[in-house]
Motif scaffolding. Structure first.
Motif, PDB file in Angstrom:
ATOM      1  N   VAL C   8       0.820  -1.117   0.006  1.00 30.37           N
ATOM      2  CA  VAL C   8      -0.087  -0.012  -0.007  1.00 30.37           C
ATOM      3  C   VAL C   8       1.032   1.196  -0.133  1.00 30.37           C
ATOM      4  O   VAL C   8       1.771   1.319   0.959  1.00 30.37           O
ATOM      5  N   THR C   9       0.676   2.021  -0.696  1.00 26.34           N
ATOM      6  CA  THR C   9       1.459   3.373  -0.934  1.00 26.34           C
ATOM      7  C   THR C   9       0.310   4.642  -1.034  1.00 26.34           C
ATOM      8  O   THR C   9      -0.690   4.221  -1.303  1.00 26.34           O
ATOM      9  N   GLU C  10       0.916   5.673  -0.860  1.00 25.48           N
ATOM     10  CA  GLU C  10      -0.015   6.865  -0.797  1.00 25.48           C
ATOM     11  C   GLU C  10       0.273   7.927  -1.673  1.00 25.48           C
ATOM     12  O   GLU C  10       1.322   8.266  -1.986  1.00 25.48           O
ATOM     13  N   MET C  40      -7.804   1.459  -5.122  1.00 27.41           N
ATOM     14  CA  MET C  40      -7.275   2.622  -4.683  1.00 27.41           C
ATOM     15  C   MET C  40      -8.402   3.052  -3.525  1.00 27.41           C
ATOM     16  O   MET C  40      -9.510   2.754  -3.742  1.00 27.41           O
ATOM     17  N   ARG C  41      -8.038   3.772  -2.441  1.00 30.93           N
ATOM     18  CA  ARG C  41      -9.004   4.275  -1.508  1.00 30.93           C
ATOM     19  C   ARG C  41      -8.670   5.717  -1.052  1.00 30.93           C
ATOM     20  O   ARG C  41      -7.825   6.049  -0.942  1.00 30.93           O
ATOM     21  N   GLU C  62      -4.755   6.090  -1.116  1.00 30.13           N
ATOM     22  CA  GLU C  62      -4.036   4.923  -0.919  1.00 30.13           C
ATOM     23  C   GLU C  62      -4.002   3.923  -2.219  1.00 30.13           C
ATOM     24  O   GLU C  62      -5.466   3.906  -2.635  1.00 30.13           O
TER      25      GLU C  62
END
Lengths: 68, 68, 68, 68, 68, 68, 68, 68, 68, 68, 68, 68
Positions: C8-10, C40-41, C62
């Protein structure tokens, strides 16, 4: 505080020096406009950067003041 | 930032002196590897202790940098 | 996903048009560098303003992608 | 923002069309009363319904503006 | 950790057996790519189901590793 | 609402087009089964991706409806 | 920490000077009563004001100490 | 999930053995009444104690199931 | 609320009697200054004590009012 | 619980084997000092790693016990 | 609760008198439809106002009931 | 509070009558053991039910007291 009511507002202030100074700047600016400030709560601390160096320490703070 | 996209990553840094110095150490280390850092947000402040004295001020911070 | 692990990256992306376009820009930039993005969130929606008008719709998201 | 201090206030606005339009309505109303708005952050999105159809898209947003 | 800086990243891993095994799979995959992992924090536990039975125990975890 | 009691339930709906359409789909499906829906609150917005393109805009929403 | 168990307690301390000094005062007071303190986590920073000036920097902190 | 809508409900289940078994009991009970369960998310883990021993491992979980 | 915009502000009020009375005091004070209050949300309930007895029930509440 | 009052305290315990064992160790240590423990709530699960392997499963838990 | 499973649902109820009465109204309405309610948790307290006076005290509450 | 340090502890108390009475019971019990209590903060309000009626109003509260 019985019989008195306080309001909560929020400010953001920055200093090139430190978070502590940013807190003071926030208080001093709020104190110009608002009477009877009784406290502040720090809700966010951020740092602004540019060209490889820290430019500003920034705090977001709730300001509590008693209504007259 | 239109047309540009930034990434957010997270670092933890410590200083024997103060939280302020820990923030600087976090920035300097991040700045070695990442270009175009635009800001940091402090997400946790802890203190490590041992043998009855404070050993380290530690900050956890999000680092925001613009992708090229 | 058994046997597979995701990361998970942002990212933060902006559009002069709408939040929806900002989401697309975030995805397209992430998709250039990362393989196997599965979702994605949206974690924050902000608007940047200047001179009395909205300049940019910005989303922080995310990004989840499966490691090979 | 060094030397300057910003305030944060909160508004709720609704549109019969979409969340995007509700954001615009919030900004336009805030911009009538407040000078130097630099940004907004969406903190809640709700939908009001009646008689089996959506009547209003509503957003709650923080509004940030620089004090003079 | 004085003088050292750590990074935090996030992974999602799944196991057909249990949450405990999913944690181990997350660690083992992260440990292939990242040196000096000092800890993980479980931030979400979910279960994937299909056709009336549990298919996968899934954990989302922060991974902390010291930078060299 | 005095004398009346409402219930809160939660739904997840997806659209290949946009978050706005996903909100409508959520409302229409809920409205088939539940009478007197008075509002919805968006609690999560995610995007499902596959083969390098966005496949679905997904919203999770609380649905409030008055009991008879 | 295997075989050992730690306890977490919470203290509030204030300083007329700075948040940093308030952290030290919190630690010193806790250290008088509790053996084997291994760390503290700052959970709130507030400022008490009176008569137009800052009177006290106050921190609320979790204190972690190993049980014997 | 396009075209389909899911519902989220919440259950609490307990086991004298372990959290893992409590998750299975939650799923099995939910699966008796609800068709098309696609997943669960653990939202709380508690332990009930009595007379100096652990009596029950209890989980609270969201259950997601697709509506027909 | 279409076409109308509301503002959210925050107050703190105290009563020597009960939380219920504190809510009323908060409303009455806000209602003196603000027109068109449509609702309040309680965000914190605290109790102030002194000399071994409860002195004040205090509530912190968001106040929502429609702008003209 | 009418007439009775409970206290909540917090402990952190670790096991080289599993989270389940860490919960048991937390309970057993708390049960040595505190009478009438009625429950625990897990508030954090972390894993300590060293030299490429998991060293400890650690839980942080609230402990609730009835005062006499 | 071993062997038994509980469900959690959410209701909103209002009273012209007080929050306490709103809690009772919520319970009584829920109790008409659901058997074996074991508890409720208050998750929100709001006040609806109109024409310069409080019209309704409203509570939102989780309702927990054991499945048969 | 300069020069003084306070501690925060947590209690749970119940009353067959009301939340207000539960707050008083919590204070009175805490006041038996702890000197110099300056305040309490309500962190949870629950209701225990049995056989179709409310049995107990329960509050969980932080208790703040100044150390000597």
């Amino acid at each position: 505080m019985s019989g008195r009511v306080a309001r909560v507002t929020e400010v953001i202030a920055g200093s090139p020096i430190s978070f502590d100074e940013a807190v003071k700047i926030a208080f001093e600016r709020a104190n110009k406009t608002l009477r009877n400030i009784t406290g502040m709560r720090i809700v966010e601390q951020t740092v602004m950067c540019e060209a490889g160096s820290v430019q500003e320490y920034r705090v977001r703070a709730e300001v509590i003041f008693v209504l007259e």
